[in-house]
Design an enzyme around this catalytic site. Structure first.
Site, mmCIF file in Angstrom:
data_model
loop_
_atom_site.group_PDB
_atom_site.id
_atom_site.type_symbol
_atom_site.label_atom_id
_atom_site.label_comp_id
_atom_site.label_asym_id
_atom_site.label_seq_id
_atom_site.Cartn_x
_atom_site.Cartn_y
_atom_site.Cartn_z
ATOM 1 N N LYS A 77 2.565 -9.818 -16.085
ATOM 2 C CA LYS A 77 1.881 -10.991 -15.538
ATOM 3 C C LYS A 77 2.770 -12.226 -15.429
ATOM 4 C CE LYS A 77 -2.842 -9.753 -16.821
ATOM 5 N NZ LYS A 77 -4.078 -10.214 -17.505
ATOM 6 N N ASP A 113 -8.175 -13.998 -13.816
ATOM 7 C CA ASP A 113 -8.613 -13.756 -15.190
ATOM 8 C C ASP A 113 -9.423 -14.928 -15.735
ATOM 9 O OD1 ASP A 113 -7.539 -11.199 -15.554
ATOM 10 O OD2 ASP A 113 -5.598 -11.970 -16.208
#
Length: 286
Positions: A77, A113
């Site tokens: 990420k 997210d």
């Protein structure tokens, strides 16, 4: 228009040890419901016997094969960011990307997210007391949950992590993004729980590989709300202990679904049916 719908739309998930991921099923089921020929593949570093160092080649391969987008998970990420052409404001601020849109020979990084956790919290714990909260975990997931809860109006957040410096770094990042809130790295968990109205758990503890609870259950009181990010299993030991003590709880399923809702929207350009995706997720986890 019919020809466009018949053209396969391809996407994938890059990460390590992701064979159990429910993301492909969620994306493809929703795609089918919308009349798309949607193929979503797993690009598992562990199964391919590759490493994060191979990420540039994997991105190039995805582009050559015509993928419309990629989800990105652990451990990529952060390291994917230098390989992208542009970032959404949230991805730039959080320093983490979980969705990459591949379009016009460019790579656009996003972070769904944080929105996934915020939407799950908003729906699952309405009217929660947002005066103060403790968060356990300051990693990639913790960055997203902290930003989400502060965006929802939390006034005071105390962050704990086994690596104290990570908690310090997260507190500094969030303080710059949300200057009206009080955000600190904690050192006394018991004292912090005595004054907090809620608890956010953003570590892997509770998963099958990491059994147990992230804090002594006796620190939980009936007035606390408890929000979890783990969804394998949905009923973690933390949530079970919290419910026994009368706490309002939120499992990690909502975050998993709503981050996928956001990613589906970005990758396909279509508005997903969140209720339908939630229902599908429940059939896979019950």
């Amino acid at each position: 228009m019919a020809e466009t719908l018949l053209k396969p739309l391809k996407a994938g998930l890059i990460g390590s040890g992701i064979q159990a991921s429910l993301t492909p099923a969620m994306h493809m089921k929703e795609g089918t419901a919308q009349g798309l020929d949607y193929v979503y593949e797993l690009i598992d570093l562990a199964k391919l016997e590759t490493s994060p160092a191979d990420l540039p080649a994997l991105l190039e391969d995805a582009e050559k094969r015509g993928l419309a987008g990629l989800n990105i998970t652990h451990p990529c990420k952060q390291i994917v960011i230098p390989l992208l052409d542009d970032l959404s404001p949230e991805a730039r601020a959080l320093g983490a990307v979980n969705t990459v849109v591949l379009k016009d020979n460019r790579r656009f990084g996003h972070n769904t997210d944080w929105w996934g956790f915020a939407e799950s919290f908003r729906r699952g714990l309405p009217q929660a007391d947002l005066s103060s909260a403790v968060q356990l975990g300051a990693g990639g997931a913790g960055v997203a949950t902290a930003y989400a809860i502060l965006t929802l109006g939390l006034k005071s957040l105390t962050v704990f992590d086994r690596e104290h410096q990570r908690a310090v770094d997260l507190a500094e990042t969030m303080s710059a993004l949300v200057p009206d809130a009080s955000i600190t790295a904690g050192s006394d968990l018991e004292a912090a729980m005595k004054t907090a109205s809620g608890l956010i758990h953003a570590t892997p503890t509770g998963m099958a590989k990491y059994p147990g609870t992230p804090l002594p259950p006796d620190l939980l009181q009936e007035r606390h709300w408890v929000a979890e990010i783990v969804y394998f299993p949905l009923e973690t030991e933390l949530l079970r202990q919290a419910r026994q003590r009368g706490c309002r709880t939120l499992d990690g399923g909502g975050m998993a679904v709503f981050q996928a809702v956001g990613a589906f929207r970005l990758i396909t350009g279509r508005e997903p049916d969140a209720g339908r995706m939630l229902a599908h997720f429940k059939t896979m986890t019950t």
